[in-house]
Design an enzyme around this catalytic site. Structure first.
Site, PDB file in Angstrom:
ATOM      1  N   CYS A 280      -0.407 -18.355 -22.425  1.00 22.97           N
ATOM      2  CA  CYS A 280      -1.536 -18.869 -23.208  1.00 22.97           C
ATOM      3  C   CYS A 280      -2.111 -20.107 -22.514  1.00 22.97           C
ATOM      4  O   CYS A 280      -1.359 -21.005 -22.128  1.00 22.97           O
ATOM      5  CB  CYS A 280      -1.054 -19.222 -24.616  1.00 22.97           C
TER       6      CYS A 280
ATOM      7  N   THR B 279       0.838  -1.215   0.000  1.00 21.06           N
ATOM      8  CA  THR B 279       0.000   0.000   0.000  1.00 21.06           C
ATOM      9  C   THR B 279       0.869   1.261   0.000  1.00 21.06           C
ATOM     10  O   THR B 279       0.496   2.271  -0.595  1.00 21.06           O
ATOM     11  CB  THR B 279      -0.974   0.049   1.206  1.00 21.06           C
TER      12      THR B 279
ATOM     13  N   PRO C 115      -3.510  -0.408  -3.767  1.00 27.38           N
ATOM     14  CA  PRO C 115      -4.478  -0.631  -2.688  1.00 27.38           C
ATOM     15  C   PRO C 115      -4.562  -2.099  -2.267  1.00 27.38           C
ATOM     16  O   PRO C 115      -4.357  -2.991  -3.100  1.00 27.38           O
ATOM     17  CB  PRO C 115      -5.814  -0.173  -3.289  1.00 27.38           C
ATOM     18  N   ASP C 116      -4.848  -2.335  -0.974  1.00 22.25           N
ATOM     19  CA  ASP C 116      -5.089  -3.710  -0.517  1.00 22.25           C
ATOM     20  C   ASP C 116      -6.570  -4.030  -0.712  1.00 22.25           C
ATOM     21  O   ASP C 116      -7.294  -3.276  -1.378  1.00 22.25           O
ATOM     22  CB  ASP C 116      -4.619  -3.889   0.942  1.00 22.25           C
TER      23      ASP C 116
ATOM     24  N   ARG D  40      -8.800  -5.393   2.119  1.00 16.36           N
ATOM     25  CA  ARG D  40      -9.648  -5.188   3.301  1.00 16.36           C
ATOM     26  C   ARG D  40      -9.198  -4.050   4.198  1.00 16.36           C
ATOM     27  O   ARG D  40      -9.827  -3.802   5.228  1.00 16.36           O
ATOM     28  CB  ARG D  40      -9.696  -6.481   4.133  1.00 16.36           C
TER      29      ARG D  40
ATOM     30  N   ASP E 141       2.205  -8.667  -7.262  1.00 16.80           N
ATOM     31  CA  ASP E 141       2.711  -7.465  -7.933  1.00 16.80           C
ATOM     32  C   ASP E 141       4.192  -7.506  -8.281  1.00 16.80           C
ATOM     33  O   ASP E 141       4.703  -6.599  -8.966  1.00 16.80           O
ATOM     34  CB  ASP E 141       2.401  -6.212  -7.097  1.00 16.80           C
TER      35      ASP E 141
ATOM     36  N   HIS F  73       0.238 -16.477  -4.655  1.00 13.90           N
ATOM     37  CA  HIS F  73      -0.855 -16.170  -5.587  1.00 13.90           C
ATOM     38  C   HIS F  73      -0.333 -15.817  -6.977  1.00 13.90           C
ATOM     39  O   HIS F  73      -0.989 -15.100  -7.728  1.00 13.90           O
ATOM     40  CB  HIS F  73      -1.740 -15.061  -5.010  1.00 13.90           C
TER      41      HIS F  73
HETATM   42  P1  NAD Z   1      -5.922  -7.660   2.899  1.00 10.84           P
HETATM   43  O1  NAD Z   1      -6.338  -6.542   2.044  1.00 10.84           O
HETATM   44  O2  NAD Z   1      -6.958  -8.636   3.326  1.00 10.84           O
HETATM   45  O3  NAD Z   1      -5.275  -7.095   4.250  1.00 10.84           O
HETATM   46  C1  NAD Z   1      -4.259  -6.134   4.229  1.00 10.84           C
HETATM   47  C2  NAD Z   1      -3.951  -5.779   5.678  1.00 10.84           C
HETATM   48  O4  NAD Z   1      -2.806  -4.940   5.687  1.00 10.84           O
HETATM   49  C3  NAD Z   1      -5.079  -5.021   6.373  1.00 10.84           C
HETATM   50  O5  NAD Z   1      -5.338  -5.614   7.629  1.00 10.84           O
HETATM   51  C4  NAD Z   1      -4.519  -3.586   6.524  1.00 10.84           C
HETATM   52  O6  NAD Z   1      -4.925  -2.991   7.726  1.00 10.84           O
HETATM   53  C5  NAD Z   1      -3.029  -3.840   6.554  1.00 10.84           C
HETATM   54  N1  NAD Z   1      -2.238  -2.744   5.997  1.00 10.84           N
HETATM   55  C6  NAD Z   1      -2.490  -2.004   4.883  1.00 10.84           C
HETATM   56  N2  NAD Z   1      -1.487  -1.150   4.637  1.00 10.84           N
HETATM   57  C7  NAD Z   1      -0.582  -1.343   5.648  1.00 10.84           C
HETATM   58  C8  NAD Z   1       0.666  -0.760   5.953  1.00 10.84           C
HETATM   59  N3  NAD Z   1       1.203   0.189   5.188  1.00 10.84           N
HETATM   60  N4  NAD Z   1       1.324  -1.191   7.061  1.00 10.84           N
HETATM   61  C9  NAD Z   1       0.793  -2.161   7.858  1.00 10.84           C
HETATM   62  N5  NAD Z   1      -0.385  -2.746   7.613  1.00 10.84           N
HETATM   63  C10 NAD Z   1      -1.059  -2.355   6.504  1.00 10.84           C
HETATM   64  O7  NAD Z   1      -4.689  -8.376   2.187  1.00 10.84           O
HETATM   65  P2  NAD Z   1      -4.176  -9.870   2.277  1.00 10.84           P
HETATM   66  O8  NAD Z   1      -4.246 -10.369   3.681  1.00 10.84           O
HETATM   67  O9  NAD Z   1      -2.904  -9.914   1.557  1.00 10.84           O
HETATM   68  O10 NAD Z   1      -5.251 -10.694   1.464  1.00 10.84           O
HETATM   69  C11 NAD Z   1      -5.819 -10.191   0.257  1.00 10.84           C
HETATM   70  C12 NAD Z   1      -5.485 -10.969  -1.004  1.00 10.84           C
HETATM   71  O11 NAD Z   1      -5.586 -10.085  -2.109  1.00 10.84           O
HETATM   72  C13 NAD Z   1      -4.105 -11.451  -1.057  1.00 10.84           C
HETATM   73  O12 NAD Z   1      -4.215 -12.811  -1.001  1.00 10.84           O
HETATM   74  C14 NAD Z   1      -3.527 -10.993  -2.383  1.00 10.84           C
HETATM   75  O13 NAD Z   1      -3.369 -12.075  -3.259  1.00 10.84           O
HETATM   76  C15 NAD Z   1      -4.534 -10.137  -3.013  1.00 10.84           C
HETATM   77  N6  NAD Z   1      -4.088  -8.753  -3.307  1.00 10.84           N
HETATM   78  C16 NAD Z   1      -2.823  -8.518  -3.794  1.00 10.84           C
HETATM   79  C17 NAD Z   1      -2.392  -7.211  -4.036  1.00 10.84           C
HETATM   80  C18 NAD Z   1      -0.996  -6.984  -4.561  1.00 10.84           C
HETATM   81  O14 NAD Z   1      -0.458  -7.824  -5.266  1.00 10.84           O
HETATM   82  N7  NAD Z   1      -0.366  -5.864  -4.186  1.00 10.84           N
HETATM   83  C19 NAD Z   1      -3.245  -6.133  -3.817  1.00 10.84           C
HETATM   84  C20 NAD Z   1      -4.542  -6.400  -3.328  1.00 10.84           C
HETATM   85  C21 NAD Z   1      -4.942  -7.727  -3.071  1.00 10.84           C
END
Ligand code: NAD
Length: 239
Positions: free
Chosen positions: A130, A28, A33-34, A36, A107, A122
């Site tokens: 392909c 992030t 963006p994440d 959740r 990413d 992931h």
């Molecule tokens: P999530 O979105 O469920 O959770 C992210 C967590 O990180 C949240 O609890 C948030 O509070 C915390 N967070 C956000 N920014 C932060 C920071 N700077 N410092 C500390 N904490 C921070 O993500 P997840 O648990 O990885 O699961 C979501 C799934 O979505 C993953 O399995 C992934 O494959 C996929 N995803 C990947 C990307 C990417 O490749 N960058 C982006 C979005 C989602």
């Protein structure tokens, strides 16, 4: 400096068998963006829910919707940059202290930062292939047009990321389990620990130096030996 960050710094100094397990929150601070978190993708209103756009069955039936979503996003041209967390982790590997990065992110920013041993649970959304003949395509080649990309053999081109509804690569998962089992220090960060089977990985950790760095609470907070509720890039820039 926060006392818990001081403690983490000491554990890092004392260990040469650290493993890092991260999620979308690691990226992030690179502007991606994440799902959740506070400003996560799940908070955005959209015609087709994200879980659907990113699911295997929907992709095979409506690949144009996936490619529209990716092309409209500003993260499809490879310009995202690693942040302090990615960079410091790569340094720790070079120093011989960190044995592996396990990531839920697709990413590719850990590799961009210089990390060599990266288990991508992931897959990688910047690589394409392909579905029929397996030929690989670069992000640039696939993103150029406006149509759904097809291979010269006629097959549909898909991303190397794992869609919802697909299983994880068993070899990658096994390697991640082994690394976690053997680790002295396990640092988990930027993940809501809500997505299985990835979130269940920390159950394999057998040590007593489990560090959890996350801005918001997770279901595993009680299990952490050290809990740091700060931005992960900030934490890694201090250690
Ligand atoms: P999530 O979105 O469920 O959770 C992210 C967590 O990180 C949240 O609890 C948030 O509070 C915390 N967070 C956000 N920014 C932060 C920071 N700077 N410092 C500390 N904490 C921070 O993500 P997840 O648990 O990885 O699961 C979501 C799934 O979505 C993953 O399995 C992934 O494959 C996929 N995803 C990947 C990307 C990417 O490749 N960058 C982006 C979005 C989602």
């Amino acid at each position: 400096m926060n006392q818990n960050i001081e403690q983490l710094k000491r554990w890092i100094q004392e260990s040469d068998n650290i493993v890092f397990f991260g999620g979308a929150g690691v990226s992030t601070e690179s502007g991606i963006p994440d799902f959740r978190g506070k400003n996560g993708l799940y908070k955005q209103k959209r015609e087709i829910p994200l879980e659907k756009i990113l699911s295997h069955d929907f992709f095979m039936a409506h690949p144009e919707e996936y490619y529209r979503f990716v092309r409209e996003s500003e993260h499809h041209n490879g310009s995202d940059k690693p942040n302090q967390a990615h960079l410091r982790l790569a340094e720790l590997e070079k120093e011989g202290k960190l044995k592996a990065v396990i990531t839920q992110n697709a990413d590719g920013l850990h590799q961009k930062a210089g990390s060599k041993i990266v288990y991508e649970l992931h897959g990688n959304a910047n690589r394409y292939f392909c579905v029929k003949c397996g030929k690989e395509y670069s992000q640039k080649e696939v993103m150029e047009g406006t149509e759904v990309p097809h291979c010269e053999c006629g097959g549909l081109i898909r991303p190397g990321a794992v869609f919802f509804g697909e299983s994880l690569d068993s070899k990658v998962l096994q390697a991640a389990v082994q690394a976690i089992r053997k680790a002295d220090v396990l640092i988990v960060g930027g993940t809501s620990l809500a997505v299985y089977p990835a979130a269940g990985l920390i159950d394999y950790y057998e040590g007593d130096h489990l560090v959890l760095i996350n801005e918001e609470p997770t279901p595993c907070d009680k299990r952490a030996n050290l809990l740091i509720d700060e931005k992960i890039g900030k934490v890694f820039s201090c250690i």
